[in-house]
Design an enzyme around this catalytic site. Structure first.
Site, PDB file in Angstrom:
ATOM      1  N   GLU A  26      -3.963   2.706  -1.565  1.00 34.37           N
ATOM      2  CA  GLU A  26      -5.284   2.150  -1.490  1.00 34.37           C
ATOM      3  C   GLU A  26      -5.961   3.113  -2.535  1.00 34.37           C
ATOM      4  O   GLU A  26      -5.690   4.042  -2.901  1.00 34.37           O
ATOM      5  CB  GLU A  26      -5.831   2.395  -0.025  1.00 34.37           C
ATOM      6  N   LYS A  87     -16.664  -0.779  -1.635  1.00 33.63           N
ATOM      7  CA  LYS A  87     -15.872  -0.675  -0.758  1.00 33.63           C
ATOM      8  C   LYS A  87     -15.254  -2.161  -0.166  1.00 33.63           C
ATOM      9  O   LYS A  87     -16.037  -2.570   0.522  1.00 33.63           O
ATOM     10  CB  LYS A  87     -16.120   0.166   0.474  1.00 33.63           C
ATOM     11  N   VAL A 107      -7.761  -0.174   3.711  1.00 36.28           N
ATOM     12  CA  VAL A 107      -6.281  -0.341   4.202  1.00 36.28           C
ATOM     13  C   VAL A 107      -6.129  -2.097   4.342  1.00 36.28           C
ATOM     14  O   VAL A 107      -4.804  -2.612   4.049  1.00 36.28           O
ATOM     15  CB  VAL A 107      -6.139   0.340   5.804  1.00 36.28           C
ATOM     16  N   SER A 141     -12.499  -2.110  13.084  1.00 36.31           N
ATOM     17  CA  SER A 141     -12.032  -2.002  11.602  1.00 36.31           C
ATOM     18  C   SER A 141     -11.298  -3.318  11.369  1.00 36.31           C
ATOM     19  O   SER A 141     -10.564  -3.885  12.391  1.00 36.31           O
ATOM     20  CB  SER A 141     -11.165  -0.931  11.235  1.00 36.31           C
ATOM     21  N   ALA A 142     -11.486  -4.040  10.256  1.00 40.13           N
ATOM     22  CA  ALA A 142     -10.804  -5.189   9.922  1.00 40.13           C
ATOM     23  C   ALA A 142      -9.173  -4.759   9.643  1.00 40.13           C
ATOM     24  O   ALA A 142      -8.324  -5.866   9.535  1.00 40.13           O
ATOM     25  CB  ALA A 142     -11.279  -5.985   8.572  1.00 40.13           C
ATOM     26  N   LYS A 160      -7.857   7.590  12.369  1.00 41.17           N
ATOM     27  CA  LYS A 160      -8.818   8.635  12.109  1.00 41.17           C
ATOM     28  C   LYS A 160      -9.508   9.178  13.657  1.00 41.17           C
ATOM     29  O   LYS A 160      -9.884   8.445  14.434  1.00 41.17           O
ATOM     30  CB  LYS A 160      -9.930   8.391  11.257  1.00 41.17           C
TER      31      LYS A 160
END
Length: 308
Positions: A26, A87, A107, A141-142, A160
């Site tokens: 990434e 982003k 990601v 998060s996607a 995380k």
């Protein structure tokens, strides 16, 4: 009408054509995850780690609206040094391309783009997941839903630790994303070796991961991703007491400053870097280098063998 294509770099094109192992990387870690000038140095180090383990690195990002798989050093430098790099999650890719943006892939976006060009292994630091207070904010998060529909293997150090780890594991189960520990039955917590949660499955070698991938392909019944959770050794993790104190302080600052959405993770990671006087950065670098090495070895083990 303007045309838009994914442009693999020359080395990536040749490797995929010849059936050689390739590892996706990434670019968000370069543009948003690490401070300058460490980000460019570490980005190059990550790519070299993949090469040293026998695979071709393919760092994915967007330069001037062009989606590139295998950034060259000039493009990598641009994303590491210019201001205003967007982003990009999966939903952002088309808009960013149409507006000529420079962008770093998350990601989710990296996974989707890598799979689209035929790359099956991806190394990152930690996944996104379900945020704390998600019951009120619906902030998730996607990365999770993308992995549910993307046949890619992601080597990471868990999610995380700033997230709700337990809720994230529940969502991964619901979404049908496979999770295995690498030589562990405990889910790692990014900066921490152990997040406190058990795993059902463990693998012991890159070859065993490759066997899992072969079984998934030959069965043809599961089109989602596989997470290989690769924990740091205990003596390389961030001091747990320092971690817990820093996390509590960071979460309090989030509420005080009204930070939400995409800004949450960069905010908390910057807080960790500052509050731990760089200790978290050193841990972060160790994480991504270890994951890059393991991902490359998995890609090598999974690569087709030349005919005798």
């Amino acid at each position: 009408m303007t045309t838009f294509h994914i442009r693999p770099g020359t080395e990536v094109v040749e490797a995929l054509r010849d059936g050689r192992p390739v590892v996706a990387l990434e670019s968000t870690i370069v543009s948003h995850g690490l401070p300058r000038p460490d980000n460019l140095r570490v980005a190059r180090q990550i790519e070299q780690t993949v090469r040293d383990a026998g695979a071709v690195p393919a760092t994915i990002g967007m330069v001037g609206g062009e989606l590139v798989v295998g950034l060259d050093d000039t493009e990598l430098t641009r994303l590491a040094t210019v201001d205003g790099v967007a982003k990009l999650s999966v939903r952002d890719l088309a808009v960013a391309a149409a507006t000529g943006a420079d962008g770093a892939t998350t990601v989710a976006a990296t996974s989707a783009v890598a799979a689209a060009v035929g790359i099956g292994v991806f190394a990152t630091g930690g996944l996104g997941g379900v945020h704390r207070e998600a019951a009120q904010t619906f902030d998730e998060s996607a990365d999770l839903v993308t992995l549910a529909r993307t046949p890619i293997t992601v080597v990471c150090a868990g999610v995380k630790s700033i997230l709700d780890v337990g809720a994230t594991l529940e969502r991964l189960e619901t979404l049908g994303v496979g999770v295995v520990g690498y030589r562990t039955r405990r889910f790692p917590g990014f900066y921490l070796t152990d997040s406190g949660f058990d795993l059902d499955w463990s693998v012991d070698s890159p070859e065993q991961v490759a066997a899992v991938l072969a079984a998934r392909e030959q069965h043809g019944v599961h089109g989602g991703g596989l997470i290989v959770a690769n924990p740091l050794p205990v003596d390389e993790q961030l001091d747990p007491a320092l971690h817990d104190r820093t996390l509590a302080e960071g979460l309090a600052r989030l509420g005080r400053d009204g930070v939400t959405g995409k800004a949450v993770t960069p905010f908390l990671l910057a807080h960790f870097h500052s509050a731990t006087e760089g200790a978290s950065l050193a841990v972060n670098v160790r994480i991504i280098l270890r994951n890059a090495d393991l991902a490359a070895r998995i890609a090598v083990a999974a690569a087709p063998r030349p005919a005798a």
